[in-house]
Motif scaffolding. Structure first.
Motif, short mmCIF file in Angstrom:
data_model
loop_
_atom_site.label_atom_id
_atom_site.label_comp_id
_atom_site.label_asym_id
_atom_site.label_seq_id
_atom_site.Cartn_x
_atom_site.Cartn_y
_atom_site.Cartn_z
N HIS A 1 25.62 44.71 51.47
CA HIS A 1 25.10 43.72 52.20
C HIS A 1 26.11 42.33 52.11
CE1 HIS A 1 21.76 46.42 51.20
NE2 HIS A 1 21.33 46.24 52.22
N ARG A 2 27.23 42.73 52.20
CA ARG A 2 28.22 41.59 51.85
C ARG A 2 28.10 40.32 52.67
NH1 ARG A 2 34.05 42.52 49.49
NH2 ARG A 2 34.62 40.24 48.77
N ASP A 3 27.94 40.55 54.01
CA ASP A 3 27.72 39.35 55.05
C ASP A 3 26.69 38.49 54.66
OD1 ASP A 3 30.26 39.92 55.63
OD2 ASP A 3 29.41 41.11 57.92
N ALA A 4 25.56 39.21 54.40
CA ALA A 4 24.30 38.58 54.21
C ALA A 4 23.88 37.83 52.83
CB ALA A 4 23.16 39.50 54.31
N VAL A 5 24.97 38.11 51.71
CA VAL A 5 24.36 37.58 50.31
C VAL A 5 25.14 36.25 50.21
CG1 VAL A 5 24.99 38.02 48.08
CG2 VAL A 5 24.17 39.94 49.56
N PHE A 6 24.44 35.10 49.89
CA PHE A 6 24.87 34.29 49.03
C PHE A 6 24.96 34.30 47.71
CE2 PHE A 6 26.04 30.67 51.47
CZ PHE A 6 25.46 30.60 52.62
N LYS A 7 23.55 34.69 47.11
CA LYS A 7 23.57 34.80 45.75
C LYS A 7 22.56 35.77 45.32
CE LYS A 7 25.53 32.74 43.17
NZ LYS A 7 26.79 33.10 42.47
N LEU B 1 19.33 29.75 48.96
CA LEU B 1 20.70 30.06 48.46
C LEU B 1 20.50 31.15 47.73
CD1 LEU B 1 22.53 26.82 47.36
CD2 LEU B 1 22.69 27.92 49.69
N ILE B 2 19.51 31.67 47.20
CA ILE B 2 19.25 32.58 46.15
C ILE B 2 18.89 33.71 47.28
CG2 ILE B 2 18.09 33.78 44.21
CD1 ILE B 2 18.12 30.98 43.01
N THR B 3 19.73 34.74 47.60
CA THR B 3 19.32 35.72 48.51
C THR B 3 18.17 36.80 48.01
OG1 THR B 3 21.52 35.53 49.50
CG2 THR B 3 20.37 37.52 49.98
N THR B 4 18.63 37.37 46.58
CA THR B 4 17.99 38.15 45.89
C THR B 4 17.79 38.08 44.63
OG1 THR B 4 18.91 39.98 47.45
CG2 THR B 4 17.76 40.60 45.56
N VAL B 5 16.51 38.15 43.80
CA VAL B 5 16.41 38.08 42.45
C VAL B 5 15.91 39.62 42.19
CG1 VAL B 5 15.14 37.19 40.64
CG2 VAL B 5 15.77 35.71 42.52
N LEU B 6 16.84 40.18 41.10
CA LEU B 6 16.56 41.43 40.63
C LEU B 6 16.02 41.49 39.53
CD1 LEU B 6 19.58 43.69 42.21
CD2 LEU B 6 17.11 43.66 42.97
N VAL C 1 31.04 16.97 57.43
CA VAL C 1 31.55 18.40 56.87
C VAL C 1 31.31 19.31 58.26
CG1 VAL C 1 31.04 20.21 55.23
CG2 VAL C 1 30.58 17.74 54.59
N ILE C 2 32.47 19.87 58.30
CA ILE C 2 32.58 21.10 59.05
C ILE C 2 32.75 22.64 58.35
CG2 ILE C 2 33.91 22.22 61.27
CD1 ILE C 2 34.59 19.10 61.91
N VAL C 3 32.30 23.35 58.70
CA VAL C 3 32.51 24.72 57.98
C VAL C 3 33.05 25.87 59.16
CG1 VAL C 3 31.45 26.34 56.46
CG2 VAL C 3 30.75 24.18 56.53
N SER C 4 33.96 26.64 58.50
CA SER C 4 34.43 27.81 58.98
C SER C 4 33.97 28.95 58.47
CB SER C 4 35.96 27.93 59.27
OG SER C 4 36.45 29.25 59.61
N GLU C 5 33.34 29.89 59.12
CA GLU C 5 32.59 30.96 58.47
C GLU C 5 32.34 31.90 59.41
OE1 GLU C 5 30.97 33.83 56.45
OE2 GLU C 5 31.64 31.93 55.36
N VAL C 6 32.28 33.20 59.05
CA VAL C 6 32.29 34.29 60.05
C VAL C 6 31.16 35.19 60.11
CG1 VAL C 6 34.88 34.76 60.17
CG2 VAL C 6 33.29 35.95 58.55
N SER C 7 30.09 34.92 58.87
CA SER C 7 29.08 35.96 58.92
C SER C 7 27.96 35.04 59.60
CB SER C 7 28.56 35.83 57.21
OG SER C 7 27.24 36.26 57.19
N LEU D 1 36.68 25.71 54.66
CA LEU D 1 37.00 27.17 55.20
C LEU D 1 36.35 28.22 54.21
CD1 LEU D 1 40.93 26.71 55.67
CD2 LEU D 1 38.88 26.46 57.32
N GLY D 2 35.32 28.85 54.56
CA GLY D 2 34.48 29.73 53.79
C GLY D 2 33.10 29.30 53.36
N GLY D 3 31.98 29.95 53.72
CA GLY D 3 30.84 29.34 53.60
C GLY D 3 29.89 30.17 52.72
N GLY D 4 30.68 30.58 51.88
CA GLY D 4 30.09 31.31 50.79
C GLY D 4 29.61 30.45 49.54
N MET D 5 29.18 30.81 48.43
CA MET D 5 28.38 30.05 47.44
C MET D 5 29.53 28.91 47.05
SD MET D 5 25.71 29.89 46.33
CE MET D 5 24.65 28.89 45.08
#
Length: 342
Positions: free
Chosen positions: A327-333, A307-312, A187-193, A167-171
Motif C-alpha cells: 500500500h505504498r502510495d497510501a501510507v504516510f506513517k 499523518l498516522i495511517t496505521t497503528v499495528l 508552500v507548493i508541493v509536487s506529489e504523485v500519490s 518535491l515529495g509529499g511523504g513524511m
C-alpha cells in the motif's frame, strides 16, 4: 526480551534478544511506540547501503524511563516520558567540533548502523532523550521524522517572504511543509500519490501539483508569476527530482537535498554558476529542530490523525513492512504499539 528484526531482504521475524543494563550516564528505556521510516522500508527491500543484516529497525521512538544507570543527572527519573534522538555524536570529528552534531562523521543511527527500537527495552544516554509530558506517547513518535523536514527548512534559511517548493509529499516532505508554514512561507508541493495529495490539501498548502498529470515546470511558473520558488526542498531521493530541483530553481535560488538518490546523478553544471545557486545538503536533525516540532504538535493536536495511517499492535509488527510495500502510495506513517511486547 522480544524484538523484531529484518533478517534478510523481504523477511522480518520476531526473535528473543538479551536484556540490556544501563551504563554510566544511561537509562533503561521502555519503548512505547515506534514509527517505521523510509530507511526501514529500504532496508527491508535491500536498498539501504548503510545497513548490514540482520538488523532491528526503528529510530522514531517514544517511551518511558524504566531504570537509571550510574551517574545520571537528577532531572531524569523513573517513569518520565521521552522522545529519542536516535543519532550518535563522537564529539571530535569536524562536524561535531563545529557544533553540527547532527552531521557527525561517525554517526550510528538506531535501526541503521546499529540495532533500533523495535524491542522491548533499550539503553540510551540521557543526552539522547527529550523529556516531554505534554504529548501523547503515540504523537511523540512523530517528532523525529517531522524534525528532519524542519531541519531542511532551517538549512534553506526559509523566511515568511519565501515561496517554497517541496518535491515529495511523504513524511519527510510533510515535515518540510509544516516547518516552512511555521515560518510563514507559502508552500507548493509536487506529489504523485492521490491519497497523499488529499492529505496535503488538508494541510492548507498553496497548491499540490501531480507531475504525472501536469507539466511541473509550467505549473510552477503559473503559481509563482514566472519567478520560480525561492527555495526548493528535494524529499524524494530520485535522480529525476535531484535534477528537477536545479532546473526549477530560479536565479539566486536555494536548493536543499534532504532525500538522497540511490544512483549517481548527472547535471548540466552551468546552471550552478549561471543561476548562482545556493545548494545545501540536509542530514538528520538537531535538538532545536526536535523542540520546534514538539511545540508545533502541541498547538496542532489534530495533526497526528492526519499523518498516522496505521497503528499495528506488537503481535502484527512482522507484517508491517510487507503491508507498506503493498500500500505504498497510501501510507504516510505506520506505527507499532509496543505495549504487548514482553
Amino acid at each position: 526480551m522480544q524484538s523484531l528484526a529484518i533478517e534478510d531482504t523481504g523477511h522480518t521475524a520476531f526473535r528473543d534478544v538479551k536484556g540490556v543494563t544501563p551504563g554510566p550516564g544511561e537509562v533503561l528505556f521502555n519503548v512505547a511506540f515506534v514509527g517505521l521510516c523510509g530507511s526501514d522500508l529500504n532496508t527491508y527491500l535491500g536498498l539501504n547501503p548503510l545497513v548490514e543484516l540482520p538488523r532491528i529497525p526503528g529510530h522514531e521512538i517514544s517511551g518511558t524511563i524504566a531504570a537509571l544507570g550510574p551517574d545520571v543527572a537528577p532531572e531524569f527519573a523513573v517513569g518520565q516520558r521521552a522522545i529519542v534522538i536516535p543519532y550518535t555524536t563522537c564529539g571530535t570529528c569536524p562536524s561535531c567540533r563545529k557544533g553540527r552534531v547532527n552531521a557527525c562523521q561517525f554517526n550510528k543511527t538506531l535501526g541503521v548502523q546499529q540495532d533500533g527500537g523495535l524491542r522491548t527495552q533499550i539503553a540510551l544516554k540521557t543526552d539522547r532523550l527529550i523529556l516531554n509530558d505534554s504529548l501523547s506517547l503515540k504523537n511523540m513518535a512523530l517528532v523525529e521524522p517531522l524534525s528532519v523536514g524542519f531541519h531542511a527548512v532551517s538549512r534553506g534559511s526559509v523566511t515568511a517572504a519565501d515561496t517554497v517548493l517541496v518535491l515529495g509529499g511523504g513524511m519527510i516532505g510533510v515535515g518540510a511543509v509544516l516547518g516552512a508554514q511555521a515560518r510563514g512561507a507559502k508552500v507548493i508541493v509536487s506529489e504523485v500519490s492521490d491519497s497523499k495529495i488529499e492529505t496535503l490539501h488538508a494541510l492548507n498548502v498553496e497548491a499540490v501539483v501531480n507531475p504525472k498529470t501536469t507539466n511541473l515546470n509550467n505549473a510552477i511558473a503559473d503559481l509563482t508569476q514566472g519567478e520560480g520558488p525561492d527555495v526548493i526542498i528535494e524529499a524524494v531521493g530520485h535522480s529525476e527530482t535531484f535534477r528537477a530541483a536545479i532546473d526549477l530553481a530560479p536565479f539566486s535560488g536555494r536548493v536543499v537535498y534532504v532525500g538522497y538518490a540511490k544512483s549517481e546523478v548527472s547535471y548540466d553544471t552551468k546552471f550552478f554558476n549561471l543561476k548562482e545557486l545556493d545548494i545545501f545538503g540536509s542530514r538528520n536533525a538537531t535538538s532545536t529542530d526536535f523542540e520546534e516540532v514538539v511545540a508545533y504538535l502541541q498547538t496542532h493536536p489534530e495533526l497526528a490523525d492526519q499523518l498516522i495511517t496505521t497503528v499495528l499492535p506488537w503481535g502484527q509488527a512482522d507484517i508491517a513492512l510487507a503491508h507498506w510495500v503493498e500500500h505504498r502510495d497510501a501510507v504516510f506513517k505506520i506505527m507499532i504499539d509496543m505495549k504487548d511486547a514482553i
